[in-house]
Design an enzyme around this catalytic site. Structure first.
Site, mmCIF file in Angstrom:
data_model
loop_
_atom_site.group_PDB
_atom_site.id
_atom_site.type_symbol
_atom_site.label_atom_id
_atom_site.label_comp_id
_atom_site.label_asym_id
_atom_site.label_seq_id
_atom_site.Cartn_x
_atom_site.Cartn_y
_atom_site.Cartn_z
ATOM 1 N N SER A 1 12.214 -1.537 -34.647
ATOM 2 C CA SER A 1 11.772 -0.647 -33.355
ATOM 3 C C SER A 1 12.435 -1.308 -32.111
ATOM 4 O O SER A 1 12.626 -0.286 -31.161
ATOM 5 C CB SER A 1 10.172 -0.583 -33.460
ATOM 6 O OG SER A 1 9.786 -1.954 -32.717
ATOM 7 N N LYS B 1 24.471 -22.020 -45.081
ATOM 8 C CA LYS B 1 24.035 -21.187 -43.613
ATOM 9 C C LYS B 1 25.379 -21.480 -43.052
ATOM 10 O O LYS B 1 25.668 -20.543 -42.087
ATOM 11 C CB LYS B 1 22.997 -22.125 -42.876
ATOM 12 C CG LYS B 1 22.546 -21.303 -41.603
ATOM 13 C CD LYS B 1 21.595 -22.135 -40.858
ATOM 14 C CE LYS B 1 20.174 -21.729 -41.291
ATOM 15 N NZ LYS B 1 19.394 -20.444 -40.704
ATOM 16 N N MET C 1 14.682 -12.709 -38.889
ATOM 17 C CA MET C 1 13.777 -13.573 -39.481
ATOM 18 C C MET C 1 14.617 -14.642 -40.143
ATOM 19 O O MET C 1 14.254 -15.366 -41.277
ATOM 20 C CB MET C 1 12.956 -13.077 -40.652
ATOM 21 C CG MET C 1 11.962 -12.131 -39.855
ATOM 22 S SD MET C 1 10.975 -12.891 -38.579
ATOM 23 C CE MET C 1 9.971 -11.499 -37.672
ATOM 24 N N ASN D 1 15.684 -14.164 -27.646
ATOM 25 C CA ASN D 1 15.029 -13.692 -28.676
ATOM 26 C C ASN D 1 13.706 -13.105 -28.131
ATOM 27 O O ASN D 1 13.323 -13.571 -27.106
ATOM 28 C CB ASN D 1 14.643 -14.973 -29.766
ATOM 29 C CG ASN D 1 13.628 -14.579 -30.657
ATOM 30 O OD1 ASN D 1 13.941 -13.766 -31.424
ATOM 31 N ND2 ASN D 1 12.655 -15.425 -31.012
ATOM 32 N N HIS E 1 9.459 -12.706 -29.101
ATOM 33 C CA HIS E 1 8.549 -13.277 -29.884
ATOM 34 C C HIS E 1 7.270 -12.612 -29.529
ATOM 35 O O HIS E 1 7.049 -12.522 -28.195
ATOM 36 C CB HIS E 1 8.403 -14.766 -29.540
ATOM 37 C CG HIS E 1 7.460 -15.386 -30.697
ATOM 38 N ND1 HIS E 1 7.865 -15.260 -32.231
ATOM 39 C CD2 HIS E 1 6.322 -15.846 -30.597
ATOM 40 C CE1 HIS E 1 6.740 -15.910 -32.733
ATOM 41 N NE2 HIS E 1 5.845 -16.129 -31.932
#
Ligand code: GAR
Length: 191
Positions: A16, A68, A93, A110, A112
């Site tokens: 969204s 990673k 995530m 970011n 949150h």
């Protein structure tokens, strides 16, 4: 009018925030073009959204890489090829690792769903609800190597005194979209 800034959005799920930012970019509300979606879940709704909106995506699976650092090196090369200036995490995530942080230091933000530094990590809204919190909110912050810990750029509060997780989540989502668009706009206009 100045040229459009190139943004990448990283997301793992519903999308969204991705949709709100991309819609604002298309409408010229922010001086930006969404050059790339980076997603680690091929089945996520956000991947479909990007396709429908004609936004290029890089969808990867962490298990296809030895480490990673390996998948982040690939992400960095795709970001560089797309000349991305700003990375917006929107429900991504995964913890951002050293490769990405050092390549884009100070250019990763970011969102949150809590008033940080309260309720870091996953299930932030549920955690706040369990505490009986009455003022929820959202935070936009720079990303560093700590979990939800980089310097705060913007915050907005939402008052809620009920017990429906769906209701409070919807309220938080709607302020997230506004806050993200306003914050991106401020950051880009400063440059
Ligand atoms: C958003 O509420 C965002 O704040 C949260 O994930 C949701 C993604 O929703 N992010 C975190 O919890 C990061 N720690 P969306 O996919 O509908 O944009």
């Amino acid at each position: 009018m100045s040229a459009k800034h190139k943004i990448a959005i990283f997301a793992s799920g519903y999308g969204s925030n991705f949709e709100a930012i991309a819609t604002a970019a298309f409408a010229g509300v922010i001086p930006a073009e969404i050059s790339l979606l980076v997603c680690d879940k091929s089945e996520a709704r956000v991947v479909e959204l990007a396709q429908k909106m004609g936004i290029p995506s890089f969808v990867f699976s962490a298990k296809d890489y030895a480490s990673k650092a390996d998948y982040e090196r690939e992400i960095v090369s795709r970001l560089r090829a797309a000349e991305v200036e700003l990375i917006c995490l929107a429900g991504y995530m995964k913890i951002v690792g050293e490769e990405l942080l050092s390549a884009y230091e100070g250019h990763i933000i970011n969102i949150h769903p809590s008033l940080l530094p309260s309720f870091k990590g996953a299930r932030a809204i549920e955690q706040a609800m369990e505490y009986g919190v009455k003022i929820f909110g959202a935070t936009i912050h720079y990303v560093d190597s700590s979990l939800d810990g980089g310097r705060i750029i913007a915050q907005r509060a939402v008052e809620y005194d009920g017990n429906s997780i769906e209701e409070v989540t919807a309220k938080i989502h709607s302020i997230e979209h506004e806050l993200y668009i306003q914050t991106i706009s401020k950051l880009l206009n400063k440059e």
